[in-house]
Design a protein around this motif. Structure first.
Motif, PDB file in Angstrom:
ATOM      1  N   TYR A  31      -8.272 -63.478  -7.954  1.00  0.00           N
ATOM      2  CA  TYR A  31      -9.963 -63.019  -7.922  1.00  0.00           C
ATOM      3  C   TYR A  31     -10.444 -63.599  -9.565  1.00  0.00           C
ATOM      4  CZ  TYR A  31     -13.451 -59.276  -8.391  1.00  0.00           C
ATOM      5  OH  TYR A  31     -14.710 -58.736  -8.675  1.00  0.00           O
ATOM      6  N   GLU A  60     -23.772 -49.697 -14.309  1.00  0.00           N
ATOM      7  CA  GLU A  60     -23.573 -50.501 -13.105  1.00  0.00           C
ATOM      8  C   GLU A  60     -22.094 -50.251 -12.188  1.00  0.00           C
ATOM      9  OE1 GLU A  60     -22.700 -54.720 -13.888  1.00  0.00           O
ATOM     10  OE2 GLU A  60     -22.320 -55.054 -11.878  1.00  0.00           O
ATOM     11  N   GLY A  64     -17.114 -54.932 -10.798  1.00  0.00           N
ATOM     12  CA  GLY A  64     -16.193 -56.105 -11.094  1.00  0.00           C
ATOM     13  C   GLY A  64     -15.715 -56.731 -12.284  1.00  0.00           C
ATOM     14  N   ARG A  67     -19.757 -59.801 -13.823  1.00  0.00           N
ATOM     15  CA  ARG A  67     -20.586 -60.878 -13.602  1.00  0.00           C
ATOM     16  C   ARG A  67     -21.744 -60.595 -14.059  1.00  0.00           C
ATOM     17  NH1 ARG A  67     -23.763 -62.959  -9.438  1.00  0.00           N
ATOM     18  NH2 ARG A  67     -23.520 -60.871  -8.493  1.00  0.00           N
ATOM     19  N   GLU A  83     -15.753 -49.342 -11.662  1.00  0.00           N
ATOM     20  CA  GLU A  83     -15.117 -50.202 -10.630  1.00  0.00           C
ATOM     21  C   GLU A  83     -14.068 -49.473 -10.113  1.00  0.00           C
ATOM     22  OE1 GLU A  83     -15.469 -53.367  -9.365  1.00  0.00           O
ATOM     23  OE2 GLU A  83     -13.149 -52.897  -8.441  1.00  0.00           O
ATOM     24  N   VAL A  88      -8.881 -54.918 -11.143  1.00  0.00           N
ATOM     25  CA  VAL A  88     -10.110 -55.623 -11.629  1.00  0.00           C
ATOM     26  C   VAL A  88     -10.660 -54.998 -12.878  1.00  0.00           C
ATOM     27  CG1 VAL A  88     -12.407 -56.041 -10.957  1.00  0.00           C
ATOM     28  CG2 VAL A  88     -10.757 -56.156  -9.126  1.00  0.00           C
ATOM     29  N   MET A 114     -17.559 -45.515  -6.462  1.00  0.00           N
ATOM     30  CA  MET A 114     -19.160 -45.434  -6.408  1.00  0.00           C
ATOM     31  C   MET A 114     -19.478 -44.313  -5.116  1.00  0.00           C
ATOM     32  SD  MET A 114     -20.853 -48.738  -5.235  1.00  0.00           S
ATOM     33  CE  MET A 114     -20.044 -49.898  -4.133  1.00  0.00           C
ATOM     34  N   SER A 129     -24.585 -54.896  -7.806  1.00  0.00           N
ATOM     35  CA  SER A 129     -24.959 -56.225  -7.821  1.00  0.00           C
ATOM     36  C   SER A 129     -25.053 -56.628  -6.110  1.00  0.00           C
ATOM     37  CB  SER A 129     -23.629 -57.058  -8.079  1.00  0.00           C
ATOM     38  OG  SER A 129     -22.555 -56.918  -7.560  1.00  0.00           O
ATOM     39  N   SER A 132     -22.512 -55.874  -3.109  1.00  0.00           N
ATOM     40  CA  SER A 132     -21.685 -54.758  -3.556  1.00  0.00           C
ATOM     41  C   SER A 132     -21.838 -53.489  -2.525  1.00  0.00           C
ATOM     42  CB  SER A 132     -21.406 -54.567  -4.796  1.00  0.00           C
ATOM     43  OG  SER A 132     -20.936 -55.511  -5.674  1.00  0.00           O
ATOM     44  N   LEU A 136     -19.268 -50.403   1.010  1.00  0.00           N
ATOM     45  CA  LEU A 136     -19.093 -49.133   1.716  1.00  0.00           C
ATOM     46  C   LEU A 136     -19.636 -49.325   3.168  1.00  0.00           C
ATOM     47  CD1 LEU A 136     -20.663 -46.873  -1.154  1.00  0.00           C
ATOM     48  CD2 LEU A 136     -18.465 -47.344  -0.807  1.00  0.00           C
TER      49      LEU A 136
HETATM   50  N1  SAM Z   1     -20.398 -56.761  -9.210  1.00  0.00           N
HETATM   51  C1  SAM Z   1     -19.315 -57.741  -9.333  1.00  0.00           C
HETATM   52  C2  SAM Z   1     -20.171 -59.083  -9.298  1.00  0.00           C
HETATM   53  O1  SAM Z   1     -21.396 -59.259  -9.040  1.00  0.00           O
HETATM   54  O2  SAM Z   1     -19.163 -60.037  -9.524  1.00  0.00           O
HETATM   55  C3  SAM Z   1     -18.191 -57.441  -8.285  1.00  0.00           C
HETATM   56  C4  SAM Z   1     -18.703 -57.574  -6.792  1.00  0.00           C
HETATM   57  S1  SAM Z   1     -17.483 -57.621  -5.530  1.00  0.00           S
HETATM   58  C5  SAM Z   1     -18.588 -58.153  -4.275  1.00  0.00           C
HETATM   59  C6  SAM Z   1     -17.521 -55.957  -5.248  1.00  0.00           C
HETATM   60  C7  SAM Z   1     -16.628 -54.920  -6.194  1.00  0.00           C
HETATM   61  O3  SAM Z   1     -16.653 -53.633  -5.657  1.00  0.00           O
HETATM   62  C8  SAM Z   1     -15.254 -55.593  -6.123  1.00  0.00           C
HETATM   63  O4  SAM Z   1     -15.097 -55.722  -7.671  1.00  0.00           O
HETATM   64  C9  SAM Z   1     -14.397 -54.036  -5.747  1.00  0.00           C
HETATM   65  O5  SAM Z   1     -13.324 -53.715  -6.215  1.00  0.00           O
HETATM   66  C10 SAM Z   1     -15.447 -53.141  -6.094  1.00  0.00           C
HETATM   67  N2  SAM Z   1     -15.478 -51.767  -5.311  1.00  0.00           N
HETATM   68  C11 SAM Z   1     -14.931 -51.843  -3.838  1.00  0.00           C
HETATM   69  N3  SAM Z   1     -15.153 -50.473  -3.250  1.00  0.00           N
HETATM   70  C12 SAM Z   1     -15.626 -49.841  -4.575  1.00  0.00           C
HETATM   71  C13 SAM Z   1     -15.972 -48.367  -4.524  1.00  0.00           C
HETATM   72  N4  SAM Z   1     -15.953 -47.587  -3.633  1.00  0.00           N
HETATM   73  N5  SAM Z   1     -16.406 -48.002  -5.738  1.00  0.00           N
HETATM   74  C14 SAM Z   1     -16.612 -48.788  -6.918  1.00  0.00           C
HETATM   75  N6  SAM Z   1     -16.134 -50.245  -6.671  1.00  0.00           N
HETATM   76  C15 SAM Z   1     -15.499 -50.635  -5.432  1.00  0.00           C
END
Ligand code: SAM
Length: 273
Positions: A31, A60, A64, A67, A83, A88, A114, A129, A132, A136
């Motif tokens: 990652y 936010e 992640g 970023r 997060e 992570v 979230m 972002s 993201s 869900l």
């Molecule tokens: N925002 C960051 C970026 O733009 O690089 C990360 C984006 S990545 C596509 C999606 C992130 O959502 C991952 O780090 C993952 O662990 C996190 N994630 C997944 N399910 C989540 C949840 N239910 N609540 C919060 N974060 C979650």
């Protein structure tokens, strides 16, 4: 989770093959290798243009490794980064520990989901972002919208990016796509994506391009498709006013392939249902 592609690969690798969650502990190195610093430029600028100066702290979600969070901190914003994945969160905290004291003081990191969180604090802006929201499924998004509402100051905004629908092509899009790319370390990786339209999902498998590696980590995760129209519809149902979608490019110099959705929670009037 298993993917059909991972199953085929693992069947041919014997004990060398290790199935892991892309956001889990075992895949943390991968990652980190794949999340490129500084690639959030156009998205950061698109969001920053929509955040009113002086509108207060920013939350936010699904942050992640930061970023977007770190560029926002560079703008002087006070940030809370939420997060879900513990590995992570650890990577985010390591990165924050290396930042200046001023940046560290303006950033709070929270491990949480979230789709169901309670931070005991309100924010002028909540950002997610691009891509993201797609972690869900349909059943968990109402929880996200309700949690966001509970954390916005009156008049506060939710901002998030969603891919624009691709232009219609005479041929249907292939269901599977395989591409190779290079991590920060120079290591080559394969990303395999398989759409399952009936389930509104895409299965993703990422592994070292050198399939003779030992161990060969085979990382998987799943995303759910959600288009701009559907996101706007869901927000309206959840009590938001969708104000002004605008667009931005996902990569520096690319054409505008993402839509930035902006939503403000409708006031809850006494006596209204
Ligand atoms: N925002 C960051 C970026 O733009 O690089 C990360 C984006 S990545 C596509 C999606 C992130 O959502 C991952 O780090 C993952 O662990 C996190 N994630 C997944 N399910 C989540 C949840 N239910 N609540 C919060 N974060 C979650």
């Amino acid at each position: 989770m298993r993917t059909a592609y991972a199953d085929v690969l693992l069947a041919s690798t014997g004990e060398r093959g290790v199935l892991c969650d892309f956001y889990g502990e075992a895949a943390a190195e991968i990652y980190r290798d794949l999340v490129q610093a500084g690639e959030g430029g156009p998205e950061v600028r698109a969001i920053a243009a929509r955040v009113r100066p002086g509108s207060g702290p920013v939350l936010e979600l699904a942050a992640g490794m930061g970023r977007l969070t770190f560029p926002f901190l560079e703008l002087g914003w006070e940030m809370t980064a939420l997060e879900l994945a513990p590995a992570v969160v650890t990577a985010f905290r390591d990165r924050l520990a290396a930042a200046t004291a001023d940046v560290r003081d303006r950033c709070t990191v929270v491990q949480g989901d979230m789709s169901d969180f309670a931070l005991g604090k309100r924010f002028g802006t909540v950002v997610i972002s691009a891509g993201s929201l797609n972690v869900l499924d349909r059943s968990r998004r109402p929880g996200l919208y309700a949690s966001v509402r509970d954390h916005l100051e009156p008049g506060g905004k939710l901002l998030f990016g969603v891919p624009k629908p691709p232009p219609a092509k005479p041929e249907p899009e292939p269901l599977e796509r395989r591409q190779e790319f290079t991590g920060r370390s120079g290591r080559r990786y394969v990303l395999h994506a398989r759409n399952i339209p009936a389930e509104e999902t895409q299965e993703i498998t990422i592994h070292y391009a050198d399939v003779t590696a030992d161990p060969l980590l085979v990382c998987t995760h799943r995303i759910w498709h959600i288009g701009v129209e559907q996101a706007m519809e869901e927000l309206t149902l959840a009590g938001f006013e969708v104000t002004a979608p605008s667009s931005f490019g996902s990569i520096e110099g690319s054409s505008d392939d993402m839509v930035l959705v902006e939503a403000v929670a409708r006031e809850i009037t006494e006596g209204a249902e």
